[in-house]
Design an enzyme around this catalytic site. Structure first.
Site, PDB file in Angstrom:
ATOM      1  N   SER A 138       0.882  -1.169   0.000  1.00  0.00           N
ATOM      2  CA  SER A 138      -0.150   0.207   0.033  1.00  0.00           C
ATOM      3  C   SER A 138       0.759   1.133  -0.333  1.00  0.00           C
ATOM      4  O   SER A 138       2.145   1.074   0.398  1.00  0.00           O
ATOM      5  CB  SER A 138      -0.735   0.027   1.316  1.00  0.00           C
ATOM      6  N   TYR A 151      -1.760  -1.624  10.566  1.00  0.00           N
ATOM      7  CA  TYR A 151      -1.668  -1.477   8.935  1.00  0.00           C
ATOM      8  C   TYR A 151      -0.385  -1.058   8.332  1.00  0.00           C
ATOM      9  O   TYR A 151       0.269  -1.500   7.508  1.00  0.00           O
ATOM     10  CB  TYR A 151      -3.024  -0.748   8.374  1.00  0.00           C
TER      11      TYR A 151
HETATM   12  P1  NAD Z   1     -11.558  -6.495   0.184  1.00  0.00           P
HETATM   13  O1  NAD Z   1     -12.080  -6.340   1.374  1.00  0.00           O
HETATM   14  O2  NAD Z   1     -12.482  -6.089  -0.883  1.00  0.00           O
HETATM   15  O3  NAD Z   1     -10.743  -7.805   0.029  1.00  0.00           O
HETATM   16  C1  NAD Z   1     -10.188  -8.222   0.823  1.00  0.00           C
HETATM   17  C2  NAD Z   1      -9.957  -9.770   0.766  1.00  0.00           C
HETATM   18  O4  NAD Z   1      -9.296 -10.342   1.762  1.00  0.00           O
HETATM   19  C3  NAD Z   1     -11.249 -10.515   0.555  1.00  0.00           C
HETATM   20  O5  NAD Z   1     -11.496 -11.535  -0.422  1.00  0.00           O
HETATM   21  C4  NAD Z   1     -11.449 -11.220   2.179  1.00  0.00           C
HETATM   22  O6  NAD Z   1     -12.377 -12.373   2.178  1.00  0.00           O
HETATM   23  C5  NAD Z   1     -10.166 -11.595   2.255  1.00  0.00           C
HETATM   24  N1  NAD Z   1      -9.905 -11.600   3.760  1.00  0.00           N
HETATM   25  C6  NAD Z   1     -10.369 -11.020   4.710  1.00  0.00           C
HETATM   26  N2  NAD Z   1      -9.836 -11.465   5.653  1.00  0.00           N
HETATM   27  C7  NAD Z   1      -9.304 -12.519   5.622  1.00  0.00           C
HETATM   28  C8  NAD Z   1      -8.846 -13.765   6.410  1.00  0.00           C
HETATM   29  N3  NAD Z   1      -8.656 -13.698   7.620  1.00  0.00           N
HETATM   30  N4  NAD Z   1      -8.432 -14.827   5.766  1.00  0.00           N
HETATM   31  C9  NAD Z   1      -8.476 -14.998   4.482  1.00  0.00           C
HETATM   32  N5  NAD Z   1      -8.754 -13.889   3.543  1.00  0.00           N
HETATM   33  C10 NAD Z   1      -9.176 -12.908   4.378  1.00  0.00           C
HETATM   34  O7  NAD Z   1     -10.033  -5.332   0.265  1.00  0.00           O
HETATM   35  P2  NAD Z   1      -9.400  -4.540  -0.892  1.00  0.00           P
HETATM   36  O8  NAD Z   1      -9.410  -3.260  -0.858  1.00  0.00           O
HETATM   37  O9  NAD Z   1      -9.409  -5.300  -2.417  1.00  0.00           O
HETATM   38  O10 NAD Z   1      -7.960  -5.053  -0.439  1.00  0.00           O
HETATM   39  C11 NAD Z   1      -7.108  -6.004  -1.077  1.00  0.00           C
HETATM   40  C12 NAD Z   1      -5.572  -5.626  -0.807  1.00  0.00           C
HETATM   41  O11 NAD Z   1      -5.160  -4.272  -1.054  1.00  0.00           O
HETATM   42  C13 NAD Z   1      -5.488  -5.435   1.019  1.00  0.00           C
HETATM   43  O12 NAD Z   1      -4.155  -6.067   1.345  1.00  0.00           O
HETATM   44  C14 NAD Z   1      -5.597  -4.094   1.117  1.00  0.00           C
HETATM   45  O13 NAD Z   1      -4.631  -3.845   2.302  1.00  0.00           O
HETATM   46  C15 NAD Z   1      -4.782  -3.530  -0.136  1.00  0.00           C
HETATM   47  N6  NAD Z   1      -4.842  -2.070  -0.363  1.00  0.00           N
HETATM   48  C16 NAD Z   1      -6.137  -1.759  -0.506  1.00  0.00           C
HETATM   49  C17 NAD Z   1      -6.381  -0.364  -0.684  1.00  0.00           C
HETATM   50  C18 NAD Z   1      -7.826   0.135  -1.061  1.00  0.00           C
HETATM   51  O14 NAD Z   1      -7.804   1.468  -0.987  1.00  0.00           O
HETATM   52  N7  NAD Z   1      -8.820  -0.443  -1.177  1.00  0.00           N
HETATM   53  C19 NAD Z   1      -5.134   0.429  -0.917  1.00  0.00           C
HETATM   54  C20 NAD Z   1      -4.044   0.019  -1.065  1.00  0.00           C
HETATM   55  C21 NAD Z   1      -3.885  -1.376  -0.437  1.00  0.00           C
END
Ligand code: NAD
Length: 256
Positions: A138, A151
């Site tokens: 991130s 985080y």
């Molecule tokens: P999201 O909530 O849409 O998806 C998260 C996924 O992780 C889901 O499929 C969920 O089932 C899975 N998950 C959650 N808890 C879990 C567990 N205990 N065991 C196994 N799987 C689990 O989130 P997203 O926004 O798509 O995020 C995906 C990645 O991108 C993350 O690592 C997040 O930190 C990173 N990220 C997101 C953003 C943003 O703005 N959305 C920005 C930077 C980085």
């Protein structure tokens, strides 16, 4: 031969976006995530792009679950070429009130699972002299924001781990890179918009404009396709010298 990719957290948000793009390119996909309709999501993508898919709903808070997920992938597809460590969670709180259990869960999923999954794929990737490990970190792997101690610690940790794996993987054509997005409109962020609107007494639009996108020079959410395209590039055979680095897709946030 179609290559195989395991994408953790691929039944939602960024992981699902990455899965679509890899399927379009003919990769077989090990879907994974806790969403109740995960199997249906996997099948739909498989049917759409005519690729082989499997699905696991392993809870990755435990090291053995992560190792089992990797072994299940190798058993189902006979191989594993690309690992995308994407599953992640968020919790926002001042440090004084930050529950230890939330801190531990974020470190377990967002950082420790990256270590356990990478360790578990190593033998297969080494033997086949090909491996691509892509870690979804991130902009918070490079910059801090208040109230996100767990985080930010986990995402910085992932960038350190990425560099070490790149060095260790180099003799075996195993590359390891991180992708560092700014805000992407996924369920993880939609939850935060709602919470912050309540906390700041703002409308959801105001939260997006005044809180979320405040630090991004480009006042837009990062599109899923941009992240998926970057992952696809890193997975290519020709990307063998791209390793140990972080690709920042943050709308100019970290340029400041
Ligand atoms: P999201 O909530 O849409 O998806 C998260 C996924 O992780 C889901 O499929 C969920 O089932 C899975 N998950 C959650 N808890 C879990 C567990 N205990 N065991 C196994 N799987 C689990 O989130 P997203 O926004 O798509 O995020 C995906 C990645 O991108 C993350 O690592 C997040 O930190 C990173 N990220 C997101 C953003 C943003 O703005 N959305 C920005 C930077 C980085």
């Amino acid at each position: 031969m179609n290559k195989t990719v395991l994408i953790t957290g691929s039944t939602s948000g960024i992981g699902l976006g990455i899965a679509h793009q890899f399927a379009k390119e003919g990769y077989n996909i090990m879907f994974h995530g806790l969403e109740a309709n995960g199997l249906d999501i996997a099948k739909k993508v498989g049917d759409k792009y005519k690729v082989k898919v499997a699905f696991s709903n392993a809870n990755l808070l435990e090291s053995t679950a992560v190792e089992n997920l990797v072994q299940e992938t190798i058993r189902s597809f006979g191989t594993l070429h690309v690992l995308v460590n994407n599953a992640g969670i968020q919790f926002v709180s001042p440090i004084e009130e930050f529950p230890n259990s939330k801190y531990e869960a974020i470190i377990a999923l967002n950082m420790n699972a990256v270590f356990y999954a990478s360790k578990a794929v190593w033998k297969q990737m080494k033997e086949q002299q090909f491996g691509r490990i892509i870690n979804v970190s991130s902009v918070h792997g490079l910059r801090a924001s208040e109230f996100k101690s767990a985080y930010v610690a986990a995402k910085h940790g992932v960038i350190g781990l990425t560099k070490v794996l790149a060095l260790e993987g180099a003799p075996f054509n195993i590359t390891c890179n991180a992708i560092c997005p700014g805000y992407v409109k996924t369920p993880l962020v939609e939850g935060q918009i709602k919470d912050q609107a309540l906390a700041h007494h703002m409308t959801e639009d105001e939260v997006v404009e005044k809180v979320m996108l405040k630090k991004q020079a480009v006042k837009q959410f990062v599109p899923l396709e941009a992240i998926a395209d970057m992952a696809l590039l890193l997975a290519k055979d020709s990307s063998t010298t791209i390793t140990g680095t972080s690709f920042v897709l943050d709308g100019g946030w970290s340029a400041q």
